[in-house]
Design a protein around this motif. Structure first.
Motif, short mmCIF file in Angstrom:
data_model
loop_
_atom_site.label_atom_id
_atom_site.label_comp_id
_atom_site.label_asym_id
_atom_site.label_seq_id
_atom_site.Cartn_x
_atom_site.Cartn_y
_atom_site.Cartn_z
N ALA A 202 34.56 40.79 38.56
CA ALA A 202 35.27 40.79 38.07
C ALA A 202 34.78 41.47 36.91
CB ALA A 202 34.14 38.86 36.98
N MET A 203 33.91 42.46 36.49
CA MET A 203 34.45 43.23 35.43
C MET A 203 35.90 44.51 36.80
SD MET A 203 32.77 42.84 33.48
CE MET A 203 33.84 44.31 32.20
N HIS A 204 35.76 44.70 38.02
CA HIS A 204 36.55 45.35 38.38
C HIS A 204 37.94 45.43 38.58
CE1 HIS A 204 37.99 47.85 42.82
NE2 HIS A 204 38.54 46.41 42.36
N TYR A 205 37.55 43.65 38.56
CA TYR A 205 39.30 42.93 38.36
C TYR A 205 39.62 43.46 36.70
CZ TYR A 205 39.09 42.28 43.15
OH TYR A 205 39.51 42.38 44.86
N ALA B 245 43.92 38.71 36.58
CA ALA B 245 41.88 39.18 37.29
C ALA B 245 41.69 38.06 37.49
CB ALA B 245 41.61 39.55 36.16
N ARG B 246 41.56 36.99 37.41
CA ARG B 246 40.48 35.55 37.33
C ARG B 246 41.20 35.46 38.54
NH1 ARG B 246 40.40 29.63 34.07
NH2 ARG B 246 43.34 30.23 34.66
N SER B 247 42.29 35.01 38.80
CA SER B 247 43.25 35.05 40.85
C SER B 247 42.27 35.82 41.62
CB SER B 247 44.29 35.18 40.25
OG SER B 247 44.75 33.55 40.12
N LEU B 248 42.70 37.57 41.08
CA LEU B 248 42.24 38.17 41.91
C LEU B 248 41.15 38.13 42.51
CD1 LEU B 248 43.74 41.52 40.58
CD2 LEU B 248 45.05 40.03 42.53
N CYS B 249 39.78 37.65 41.86
CA CYS B 249 38.21 37.64 41.66
C CYS B 249 38.11 36.70 43.16
CB CYS B 249 36.94 36.54 40.62
SG CYS B 249 37.29 37.93 39.55
N MET B 250 39.35 35.50 43.41
CA MET B 250 38.77 35.46 44.37
C MET B 250 39.91 35.49 45.93
SD MET B 250 37.28 32.40 43.61
CE MET B 250 37.63 30.44 44.56
#
Ligand code: ADP
Ligand code: MG
Length: 261
Positions: free
Chosen positions: A138-141, A169-174
């Motif tokens: 999460a921190m990365h995104y 970012a939340r989407s990318l975490c998946m």
């Protein structure tokens, strides 16, 4: 013509389109009750494509992209995402949803969770990722969308543009392979539109397969490899941006472009 999406040079080196289909929609039809909302949709989207979908309000743009991750069910024809056909099989729906991220006009963040918690919730509970790893991802995104310092705030404390970047970012975490955007900048004040488009441009530069419903024609010209025009539940016309804007074929497309440009 709306202003350009960005003032920097766009790196197209990784924006190549593969021969592999990411999404294949064949003779797809959808009704809401008696209302025939999508008519004979045939559309193949290849890995690495950046598709912009435009068209008048009510033409079925949202319904089309919502069908791709089964937020809406189609009644005829087929939709295959990354080789998985969308049917009533819940396992397939879960698989497709884990590969397809979606960003909405109204952010849809959980207001009672912090930014960090918004980004770790699904990875921890759906993907069963250990908490420490989910936080690192999460921190990365959040760094990628340039708001790591907001991690412990709540959505209501952020601007619209920041909230939309959190949603991305939340989407990318998946770790999705395909991203769907439904008018991601339509609810934003003008000065925040650019920061969200810049985030989307960076994703495109990294080779993400993207379908974006948007009226940001500067973005379409600079980033899309294909623009699709919909009207009354049909794909009326599609082309490379240059040809689409400079040489539209159908009267409906010409009328639409004359109204928005
Ligand atoms: P767009 O995103 O292009 O504005 P939509 O896909 O939202 O269009 O809607 C297409 C049409 O379907 C519109 O006429 C809309 O009123 C109708 N519609 C959308 N959602 C529903 C629903 N859940 N039930 C019935 N009709 C709907
Ligand atoms: Mg819509």
């Amino acid at each position: 013509m709306s202003e350009l999406a960005t003032d920097r040079d766009i790196d197209r080196s990784k924006m190549s389109v593969s021969e592999n289909a990411a999404i294949e929609i064949i003779n797809m039809n959808k009704w809401y009750g008696a209302f025939h909302v999508l008519r004979d949709i045939n559309l193949t989207i290849y890995e690495g494509e950046r598709i912009v979908v435009c068209g008048p309000s009510g033409s079925g743009k949202s319904t089309l992209i919502r069908c791709i991750n089964r937020l809406e069910e189609h009644q005829a024809g087929s939709i295959v995402v990354d080789g998985i056909e969308l049917t009533n099989d819940l396992k397939n729906i879960d698989k497709v949803r884990s590969e397809v991220g979606m960003v909405f006009q109204h952010f849809n963040l959980f207001p009672h969770l912090t930014i960090l918690e918004n980004c770790t919730l699904a990875p921890i509970w759906v993907r069963k990722v250990p908490k420490k790893e989910a936080v690192e991802t999460a921190m990365h995104y959040l760094e990628k969308v340039k708001i790591p310092e907001q991690a412990n705030k709540y959505p209501g404390q952020l601007s619209g543009g920041q909230q939309q970047r959190v949603a991305i970012a939340r989407s990318l975490c998946m770790k999705p392979r395909i991203m769907l955007f439904d008018e991601p900048t339509s609810a934003l004040d003008p000065e925040m539109i650019k920061e969200v488009l810049d985030t989307m441009i960076e994703l495109a530069e990294e080779g993400m397969t993207m379908i974006c419903v948007t009226h940001e024609m500067g973005f379409a010209r600079q980033v899309a490899n294909r623009v699709i025009f919909m009207d009354q539940g049909q794909i009326v016309e599609q082309n490379e941006p240059e040809a689409f804007f400079n040489n539209p074929q159908s009267d409906r497309t010409k009328l639409f472009l004359s109204q928005i440009l």
